[in-house]
Design an enzyme around this catalytic site. Structure first.
Site, PDB file in Angstrom:
ATOM      1  N   SER A   1       1.405  -1.382   3.060  1.00 35.58           N
ATOM      2  CA  SER A   1       0.998  -1.625   1.689  1.00 35.58           C
ATOM      3  C   SER A   1      -0.442  -1.207   1.432  1.00 35.58           C
ATOM      4  CB  SER A   1       1.236  -3.098   1.364  1.00 35.58           C
ATOM      5  OG  SER A   1       1.238  -3.308  -0.006  1.00 35.58           O
TER       6      SER A   1
ATOM      7  N   LYS B   1       5.481   1.009   3.135  1.00 38.47           N
ATOM      8  CA  LYS B   1       5.730   0.243   1.912  1.00 38.47           C
ATOM      9  C   LYS B   1       4.919   0.869   0.782  1.00 38.47           C
ATOM     10  CE  LYS B   1       5.575  -4.227  -0.340  1.00 38.47           C
ATOM     11  NZ  LYS B   1       4.758  -3.754  -1.474  1.00 38.47           N
TER      12      LYS B   1
END
Length: 522
Positions: A411, A436
């Protein structure tokens, strides 16, 4: 892992996060962030309750139809740009909205639960459904009729008698979207999440986890200088009681809640020493004062390094464990301190960093970059791509930089690594990252629960798709490097021997030598 000391207080502004699964600790770690604006300055976190809910009128009425006189109808009148409901027969009719997010009219009628706690969750369902309808990244809602999904879920919720069962129905509805990052969490879980993304907490400073095999609560670590550390509690100790209450069957988050409390109060715990877990004599009772705990996601050290030509230099090592609100400021302080000690090159360790606030990741990038560089590109539900760029940025240092990543880097970690790599600022060393590439918004709902919604995906500055792909580093590490460094390596910042023997750091230092021999930062 549940965290008793969570991260700093969140100001009540629009907020964005990247969500990545974490284990529960006494200190909760943040999981994710969202970007809605193209302007960097607007990337702030919103922990306010949904403004949409405040604009909706919500009331309960008995139906006049004698055939259903026992039922009530929940009426949602939809204001401008919002969704609304009208009492009608128990069938899907029609709702009117001016908002571009709603291209058709729809009126929905459904029975209102007599159980007050379920009725509250019914209202939450309507609110969550509307937010998904307006902002979810997939406008087909995973190829299903989202309006019908509301009607179906309301019918399933009506006979329930507990809020937990009703929340499960909302979760089941969200699961049909096929996106594990779009989810709802309870008010208690959201309170912990907010502390986790913040950095400050009132508690004793323990990280705890439930041992999977036995269910026992084990101390993972203590915050340096915290009340728990001063009380002599150590990593590996087993937590047995809190304020006289046995913890058999209590999960780590529930235990963390019991440890938190107002600064100045006392909590009494019983712990079983890890040095002698087989003896009852090793159980001791400790009274610990609660204090304000400041959690920094930054650990740093200066590693002495001898180059191939025999010259002794200093390498600055910075470990970033999560992207909380204090991450950028804490890193800036660490870098400035090392600059004052004549550090000539840097290693930024993002291994096993699951993400956090996307804005924090972008703020950290600006510490290392100059100019008007693009940091990330976002793609909305309509496929429109928008760059997020710096404006006249000024790096604290232009010294050579290597970024360490692995499969636990996700992320916001991937956003930062991509920004530094694609702009030619850093070499990546390690293993392919998690992958992600989706961005979530987080909205507090009227009952204190929170809805995470995937609202966009992102591409690196060089337009590389990260989602389910990850970022492949420039230089791979061998398999014996996968488990290092552990958090314990940095507990004593004066000790760097474990860092010097970390194989990935050795590879990073070699790459820094090459950069310095070329006389360039990249």
């Amino acid at each position: 892992m549940a965290m008793e000391a969570l991260r700093p207080n969140l100001d009540l502004k629009p907020t964005y996060f990247t969500c990545t699964p974490t284990i529960s600790t006494e200190f909760l770690r943040p999981t994710s962030l969202s970007l809605r604006s193209h302007r960097f300055s607007s990337l702030i976190i919103n922990h306010q309750r949904s403004k949409r809910w405040s604009k909706l009128s919500c009331m309960l009425r008995h139906k006049s139809d004698p055939s259903i006189s026992e039922e009530q109808q929940l009426i949602k009148s939809i204001g401008k740009g919002l969704f609304g409901f009208a009492v009608a027969a128990a069938a899907l009719l029609s709702v009117c909205c001016d908002s571009p997010a709603f291209s058709e009219s729809l009126t929905v009628a459904f029975p209102v639960s007599r159980a007050r706690e379920v009725n509250t969750v019914q209202r939450t369902l309507v609110e969550a459904w509307g937010l998904i309808r307006e902002t979810f990244i997939d406008p087909t809602f995973n190829h299903q009729d989202w309006d019908s999904k509301l009607q179906q879920t309301m019918v399933e919720m009506f006979p329930l008698r507990s809020s937990d069962a009703a929340y499960n129905k909302i979760s089941a509805m969200l699961s049909t979207l096929g996106d594990p990052f779009t989810r709802i969490i309870s008010p208690k879980e959201y309170q912990s999440f907010r502390i986790g993304s913040d950095g400050n907490l009132q508690g004793v400073g323990l990280f705890i986890n439930s041992e999977p095999r036995t269910g026992h609560l084990v101390i993972l670590s203590c915050v340096d200088g915290s009340p728990a550390a001063r009380a002599g509690i150590h990593e590996g100790d087993e937590l047995i009681e809190i304020n006289g209450e046995r913890l058999d069957g209590v999960d780590s988050e529930a235990a963390a809640q019991k440890l938190r409390g107002r600064a100045g109060t006392i909590v009494t715990v019983k712990v079983h020493s890890s040095k002698d877990l087989g003896s009852d004599s090793s159980i001791r009772e400790v009274k610990i004062p609660r204090e304000y705990i400041k959690l920094s996601p930054i650990s740093s050290a200066i590693i002495p390094h001898r180059t191939a030509d025999g010259h002794l230099t200093k390498t600055g090592y910075v470990k970033l464990s999560a992207f909380s609100q204090t991450a950028a400021a804490d890193m800036e302080n660490a870098i400035q301190e090392m600059e004052s000690q004549d550090v000539r090159a840097y290693i930024l360790d993002l291994r096993n960093n699951p993400g956090g606030l996307v804005k924090a990741g972008l703020d950290v990038a600006q510490i290392w970059l100059d100019g008007d560089e693009t940091l990330v590109n976002t793609i909305d539900r309509d496929g429109n791509m928008s760059p997020i760029s710096m404006v006249n940025g000024h790096a604290i240092t232009n010294d050579p930089l290597v970024v360490l990543v692995n499969e636990g880097s996700a992320s916001a970690s991937e956003i930062l690594a991509g920004a530094l790599h694609d702009n030619g600022r850093a070499i990546l060393v390690g293993h392919k990252t998690f992958g992600k590439g989706k961005i979530q918004s987080v909205t507090e709902l009227h009952d204190g629960s929170a809805l995470f919604v995937t609202v966009a995906k992102y591409l690196s500055p060089a337009l590389h798709d990260i989602d389910q792909v990850g970022i492949t580093p420039d230089v791979q590490c061998t398999t014996d490097m996968l488990n290092s460094p552990k958090d314990s390596l940095l507990k004593d910042k004066s000790s760097i021997s474990s860092l010097e023997t970390d194989s990935c750091i050795m590879v990073a230092e070699h790459e820094l030598d090459i950069q310095q021999s070329k006389g360039t930062a990249t």
